[in-house]
Design a protein around this motif. Structure first.
Motif, PDB file in Angstrom:
ATOM      1  N   SER A 134       9.456  32.648 -18.310  1.00  0.00           N
ATOM      2  CA  SER A 134       8.230  33.042 -18.998  1.00  0.00           C
ATOM      3  C   SER A 134       7.571  34.148 -18.174  1.00  0.00           C
ATOM      4  O   SER A 134       6.974  33.888 -17.142  1.00  0.00           O
ATOM      5  N   ILE A 135       7.726  35.381 -18.641  1.00  0.00           N
ATOM      6  CA  ILE A 135       7.216  36.550 -17.919  1.00  0.00           C
ATOM      7  C   ILE A 135       6.183  37.236 -18.800  1.00  0.00           C
ATOM      8  O   ILE A 135       6.417  37.464 -19.985  1.00  0.00           O
ATOM      9  N   GLY A 136       5.065  37.596 -18.227  1.00  0.00           N
ATOM     10  CA  GLY A 136       3.996  38.244 -18.968  1.00  0.00           C
ATOM     11  C   GLY A 136       4.289  39.705 -19.281  1.00  0.00           C
ATOM     12  O   GLY A 136       5.201  40.320 -18.720  1.00  0.00           O
ATOM     13  N   THR A 137       3.497  40.273 -20.156  1.00  0.00           N
ATOM     14  CA  THR A 137       3.671  41.661 -20.589  1.00  0.00           C
ATOM     15  C   THR A 137       3.598  42.633 -19.425  1.00  0.00           C
ATOM     16  O   THR A 137       4.410  43.559 -19.325  1.00  0.00           O
ATOM     17  N   ASN A 138       2.649  42.458 -18.530  1.00  0.00           N
ATOM     18  CA  ASN A 138       2.515  43.372 -17.395  1.00  0.00           C
ATOM     19  C   ASN A 138       3.751  43.341 -16.504  1.00  0.00           C
ATOM     20  O   ASN A 138       4.190  44.382 -16.006  1.00  0.00           O
ATOM     21  N   ASP A 139       4.318  42.161 -16.300  1.00  0.00           N
ATOM     22  CA  ASP A 139       5.537  42.063 -15.496  1.00  0.00           C
ATOM     23  C   ASP A 139       6.711  42.733 -16.201  1.00  0.00           C
ATOM     24  O   ASP A 139       7.529  43.401 -15.564  1.00  0.00           O
ATOM     25  N   TRP A 140       6.791  42.583 -17.527  1.00  0.00           N
ATOM     26  CA  TRP A 140       7.854  43.264 -18.267  1.00  0.00           C
ATOM     27  C   TRP A 140       7.676  44.776 -18.202  1.00  0.00           C
ATOM     28  O   TRP A 140       8.660  45.524 -18.093  1.00  0.00           O
ATOM     29  N   LEU A 141       6.441  45.244 -18.273  1.00  0.00           N
ATOM     30  CA  LEU A 141       6.175  46.686 -18.126  1.00  0.00           C
ATOM     31  C   LEU A 141       6.635  47.170 -16.757  1.00  0.00           C
ATOM     32  O   LEU A 141       7.235  48.243 -16.636  1.00  0.00           O
ATOM     33  N   ARG A 142       6.363  46.390 -15.731  1.00  0.00           N
ATOM     34  CA  ARG A 142       6.768  46.745 -14.373  1.00  0.00           C
ATOM     35  C   ARG A 142       8.298  46.773 -14.259  1.00  0.00           C
ATOM     36  O   ARG A 142       8.878  47.696 -13.689  1.00  0.00           O
ATOM     37  N   ILE A 143       8.958  45.766 -14.806  1.00  0.00           N
ATOM     38  CA  ILE A 143      10.429  45.717 -14.787  1.00  0.00           C
ATOM     39  C   ILE A 143      10.999  46.918 -15.552  1.00  0.00           C
ATOM     40  O   ILE A 143      11.919  47.596 -15.076  1.00  0.00           O
ATOM     41  N   GLY A 144      10.455  47.185 -16.726  1.00  0.00           N
ATOM     42  CA  GLY A 144      10.946  48.297 -17.536  1.00  0.00           C
ATOM     43  C   GLY A 144      10.766  49.641 -16.872  1.00  0.00           C
ATOM     44  O   GLY A 144      11.678  50.481 -16.864  1.00  0.00           O
ATOM     45  N   SER A 145       9.601  49.875 -16.279  1.00  0.00           N
ATOM     46  CA  SER A 145       9.364  51.173 -15.639  1.00  0.00           C
ATOM     47  C   SER A 145      10.207  51.332 -14.375  1.00  0.00           C
ATOM     48  O   SER A 145      10.700  52.415 -14.084  1.00  0.00           O
ATOM     49  N   GLY A 185       7.865  53.994 -23.118  1.00  0.00           N
ATOM     50  CA  GLY A 185       7.119  52.786 -22.942  1.00  0.00           C
ATOM     51  C   GLY A 185       7.865  51.578 -23.476  1.00  0.00           C
ATOM     52  O   GLY A 185       8.866  51.700 -24.164  1.00  0.00           O
ATOM     53  N   LEU A 186       7.382  50.449 -23.143  1.00  0.00           N
ATOM     54  CA  LEU A 186       7.957  49.180 -23.593  1.00  0.00           C
ATOM     55  C   LEU A 186       7.532  48.941 -25.039  1.00  0.00           C
ATOM     56  O   LEU A 186       6.349  48.921 -25.347  1.00  0.00           O
ATOM     57  N   ILE A 187       8.513  48.783 -25.930  1.00  0.00           N
ATOM     58  CA  ILE A 187       8.160  48.586 -27.334  1.00  0.00           C
ATOM     59  C   ILE A 187       8.436  47.180 -27.830  1.00  0.00           C
ATOM     60  O   ILE A 187       7.994  46.816 -28.905  1.00  0.00           O
ATOM     61  N   LEU A 188       9.180  46.388 -27.056  1.00  0.00           N
ATOM     62  CA  LEU A 188       9.425  45.007 -27.443  1.00  0.00           C
ATOM     63  C   LEU A 188       9.928  44.231 -26.241  1.00  0.00           C
ATOM     64  O   LEU A 188      10.747  44.712 -25.481  1.00  0.00           O
ATOM     65  N   HIS A 189       9.401  43.056 -26.051  1.00  0.00           N
ATOM     66  CA  HIS A 189       9.952  42.127 -25.066  1.00  0.00           C
ATOM     67  C   HIS A 189       9.838  40.739 -25.643  1.00  0.00           C
ATOM     68  O   HIS A 189       8.846  40.376 -26.240  1.00  0.00           O
ATOM     69  N   ARG A 190      10.938  40.001 -25.532  1.00  0.00           N
ATOM     70  CA  ARG A 190      10.977  38.644 -26.075  1.00  0.00           C
ATOM     71  C   ARG A 190      11.928  37.804 -25.256  1.00  0.00           C
ATOM     72  O   ARG A 190      12.929  38.302 -24.759  1.00  0.00           O
ATOM     73  N   SER A 191      11.643  36.539 -25.179  1.00  0.00           N
ATOM     74  CA  SER A 191      12.590  35.585 -24.622  1.00  0.00           C
ATOM     75  C   SER A 191      13.532  35.193 -25.745  1.00  0.00           C
ATOM     76  O   SER A 191      13.099  34.818 -26.825  1.00  0.00           O
ATOM     77  N   LEU A 192      14.825  35.296 -25.486  1.00  0.00           N
ATOM     78  CA  LEU A 192      15.801  35.016 -26.534  1.00  0.00           C
ATOM     79  C   LEU A 192      16.523  33.692 -26.335  1.00  0.00           C
ATOM     80  O   LEU A 192      17.379  33.332 -27.119  1.00  0.00           O
ATOM     81  N   GLY A 193      16.191  32.988 -25.287  1.00  0.00           N
ATOM     82  CA  GLY A 193      16.857  31.716 -25.043  1.00  0.00           C
ATOM     83  C   GLY A 193      15.928  30.730 -24.377  1.00  0.00           C
ATOM     84  O   GLY A 193      14.907  31.113 -23.797  1.00  0.00           O
TER      85      GLY A 193
END
Length: 139
Positions: free
Chosen positions: A14-25, A1-9
């Motif tokens: 600006s991507i939401g948690t659900n989109d990051w989960l989708r990208i990660g999976s 599972g996704l344990i961390l997502h952050r914008s570093l720059g």
């Protein structure tokens, strides 16, 4: 599972948690399929199924996605602008910070989101240091 997502720059989308989960999976699935489909095993791969041989980098016209998979199976993934240097260095150093900060936190549980202030501030310092070295190299 996704344990961390952050914008570093500042230019990071600006991507939401659900989109990051989708990208990660999606990336995890592509990584696993590539490892299974690969006819060649990497020389240093100690995993007989080839699980370490998956996709390491995806490049598009506006994004580079780079992955570092550890021997324990944890994947660290960074997205950056194409042409960004030091992505490999950043991934390795984030892995070291994860081992030094998050894994040594007595309240952190594996596979759970990282909520360790020491890790967060260490990653911020790392990104700032990489940005400063990039700026000084341009001058």
């Amino acid at each position: 599972g996704l344990i961390l997502h952050r914008s570093l720059g500042p230019r990071a989308p600006s991507i939401g948690t659900n989109d990051w989960l989708r990208i990660g999976s999606t990336f995890h699935s592509l990584h696993a399929i590539a490892a299974e489909a690969s006819p060649v095993r990497l020389p240093k791969n100690k995993n007989p199924s080839g699980a370490d041989d998956g996709i390491q980098q995806i490049e598009g016209s506006g994004v580079t996605l780079k992955c570092l998979q550890t021997r324990t199976g944890i994947k660290f993934v960074l997205t950056a602008e194409p042409g960004t240097t030091d992505i490999d260095t950043a991934l390795r150093e984030i892995y070291v910070l994860y081992a030094d900060c998050a894994l040594k936190d007595p309240f952190y549980e594996l596979e759970m989101p990282i909520r360790c202030e020491l890790f967060t501030s260490a990653v911020d310092n790392l990104i700032e240091r990489l940005e400063q070295s990039k700026m000084s190299a341009v001058r």
